[in-house]
Enzyme design. Structure first.
Site, PDB file in Angstrom:
ATOM      1  CE  LYS A 179      29.681  36.510   7.487  1.00  0.00           C
ATOM      2  NZ  LYS A 179      29.710  36.634   8.968  1.00  0.00           N
ATOM      3  CB  SER A 206      25.961  36.144  10.266  1.00  0.00           C
ATOM      4  OG  SER A 206      27.309  36.593  10.457  1.00  0.00           O
ATOM      5  CB  SER A 252      29.063  35.543  12.897  1.00  0.00           C
ATOM      6  OG  SER A 252      27.793  36.117  13.034  1.00  0.00           O
TER       7      SER A 252
HETATM    8  N1  GLN Z   1      24.256  36.688  15.922  1.00  0.00           N
HETATM    9  C1  GLN Z   1      24.902  37.903  16.289  1.00  0.00           C
HETATM   10  C2  GLN Z   1      24.181  39.082  15.687  1.00  0.00           C
HETATM   11  O1  GLN Z   1      23.267  38.869  14.946  1.00  0.00           O
HETATM   12  C3  GLN Z   1      26.328  37.894  15.881  1.00  0.00           C
HETATM   13  C4  GLN Z   1      26.553  38.245  14.466  1.00  0.00           C
HETATM   14  C5  GLN Z   1      27.990  38.257  14.086  1.00  0.00           C
HETATM   15  O2  GLN Z   1      28.842  37.793  14.839  1.00  0.00           O
HETATM   16  N2  GLN Z   1      28.245  38.791  12.920  1.00  0.00           N
HETATM   17  O3  GLN Z   1      24.526  40.210  15.935  1.00  0.00           O
END
Ligand code: GLN
Length: 491
Positions: free
Chosen positions: A76, A151, A175
């Site tokens: 990532k 994400s 994410s």
């Molecule tokens: N979807 C969640 C957020 O936007 C989790 C994001 C993540 O785990 N980086 O905060």
């Protein structure tokens, strides 16, 4: 060359039937063919990867054997990897080159794994769909009109589309698990601290964890084996019990296993096909002797609010470092303050700005007690719910998401709708618990019934039960073949 798993490739490499160089060549050919559609990657370097592969082949020929030697992986784009660009899905880091390796990257490189590329992501890991990347959205390989989840959109799609059998994402509030559920791969969010955060760009430091991704639990364990454990560069890092069992993961005996089904996760909001696939997956556990039991996590309704208050507060603070002085892009505009404002205005996307504003508000004088402090107290209650449940059951099972992968644009204009996509994924991180998403089955795509959409099953375990969780997932995957199914990307 057919896309393989870590286990298959490790065997081929050890026996000399495969070379790391040939795996890299096949991976880049595949990426060249599929990237115009999927957009899972933001940066790749064929020559660099071939160099690393040649070195791995040399070590293999010298007789060295280790769990990830010669295995390609994808990162990532919020992990530092020395000498390569890091953008975190944001325009503000344009031109930034990582000066050092994150600990997890260094450990994979030392083990002889071969880095191929940096993966697309929601900007600074804020998002649930992959649509908040400054480099365009990533597509779900199962149905290109739908999001892959976020994400860690690009890391997950890289494994789902067989660019590499192993990838690293990060999980702050879901994410790796949410996209894993949407794309039919296996992803682990370890107990907080089991993977070092050194060199992972901070989003919300009390929640961030690197998250390994692979096709199956047995594959994932090979990578996890070289990654897990204390790092002097991250004072919150810890060693993991049972780490020696990872390299050659054995399925857990499911007989007598007590699986708790939190009733708050099986209410009305679940889409019918998700409910059916999860029920069928739970039957598999039952058929192997596991005992299903309803439990309650009474503060679940507060988890999303608690997460978004704490997360935005930490985001507001962590992202102040992107000021036009230290990293990446700068918009020169008069004095320091004007430059700072112009740089952040031009460089950051709408969701990131929204969270900085919210978080700054939550932490400001007069509001801190009402919001941030209250959220900390709620976090304690949420963790206590889990502790009580684990006095009765060994593991919890829930759907990874109440819904199937959604369409592009369906939630991206409505921040609250997007936050709700995390309804099942934020509570376990608030309690610092290990959790994973494993392929549970498929449902026909609502608008293209000829296409199948994956459904994920989430397992949540007590703190430091990460190895056990993988053994449970492995046992399930020994009796099912959902995880072995791949999307049709032939055309
Ligand atoms: N979807 C969640 C957020 O936007 C989790 C994001 C993540 O785990 N980086 O905060």
């Amino acid at each position: 060359m057919a896309a393989g798993t870590v286990l298959e490739w490790r065997e081929g490499l050890d026996q000399g039937d495969l070379s790391a160089v040939s795996l890299v060549q096949a991976a880049f050919d595949r990426m060249d063919r599929l990237e115009p559609t999927l957009n899972a990657l933001v940066w790749r370097d064929r020559e660099g990867a071939l160099g690393a592969a040649r070195e791995a082949d040399r070590r293999l020929h010298a007789g060295e054997r280790s769990p990830m030697l010669g295995v390609p992986f994808i990162l990532k784009d919020n992990f530092n990897w020395a000498g390569t660009p890091m953008g975190c899905g944001s325009k503000i880091l344009q031109g930034y080159q990582s000066p050092y390796d994150a600990t997890v990257v260094a450990r994979l490189l030392r083990a002889g794994a071969v880095p191929l590329a940096k993966a697309n992501m929601d900007e600074f890991a804020m998002g649930s769909s992959g649509e908040y990347s400054a480099f365009g959205p990533t597509r779900n390989p199962w149905d290109g009109s739908r999001v892959p989840g976020g994400s860690s959109s690009g890391s997950i799609v890289s494994v789902a589309a067989s660019y590499a059998p192993f990838a690293l994402g990060s999980d702050t509030g879901g994410s790796v698990r949410l996209p894993a559920g949407f794309c039919n791969v296996t992803a682990l969010r370890p107990t907080y601290g089991v993977l070092s955060r050194h060199g992972l760009t901070a989003m919300a430091s009390s929640l961030d964890q690197p998250g390994p991704v692979a096709r199956s639990a047995a594959d994932l364990a090979k990578g996890f084996a070289v990654l897990a454990g204390r790092d002097p560069l991250d004072s919150t890092s810890v060693d993991i019990p049972g780490a020696e069992r990872l390299e050659d993961l054995r399925p857990a005996d499911l007989a007598g296993l007590r699986i708790g089904l939190p009733k708050e996760y099986f209410g009305e909001g679940i889409e019918a096909p998700v409910r059916e696939a999860v029920a069928a997956a739970l039957k598999v556990f039952e058929s192997q002797g596991a005992i299903l039991e309803e439990v309650s996590l009474p503060h679940t309704a507060w988890a999303l609010d608690t997460y978004y208050l704490l997360c935005t507060s930490e985001v507001g603070s962590n992202l102040s470092r992107f000021d036009g002085v230290r990293y990446g892009a700068r918009v020169p505009d008069g004095g320091f303050h004007a430059m700072l404002a112009a740089t952040r205005d031009a460089g950051l996307g709408a969701e990131v700005k929204r969270r900085i504003l919210l978080g700054t508000f939550c932490l400001s004088k007069g509001y801190y007690e009402a919001f941030y402090l209250k959220a900390l107290k709620a976090r304690t209650l949420i963790a206590a719910d889990f502790a009580k449940a684990f006095a009765k059951v060994d593991v919890l099972a829930t759907p990874t998401s109440p819904a199937l992968p959604f369409r592009f644009g369906e939630k991206s204009a409505d921040p609250i709708a997007m936050y709700l996509a995390d309804a099942y994924s934020v509570a376990a991180p608030l309690a610092a618990l290990p959790c994973m998403s494993i392929p549970a089955g498929f449902a026909p795509s609502p608008d293209t019934p000829s296409k199948r959409l994956p459904v994920g099953l989430q397992l949540i375990g007590p703190a430091l039960s990460d190895v056990r969780l993988l053994e449970l997932a492995h046992a399930f995957q020994c009796c099912t073949d959902h995880h072995a199914q791949s999307p049709d990307l032939s055309t």
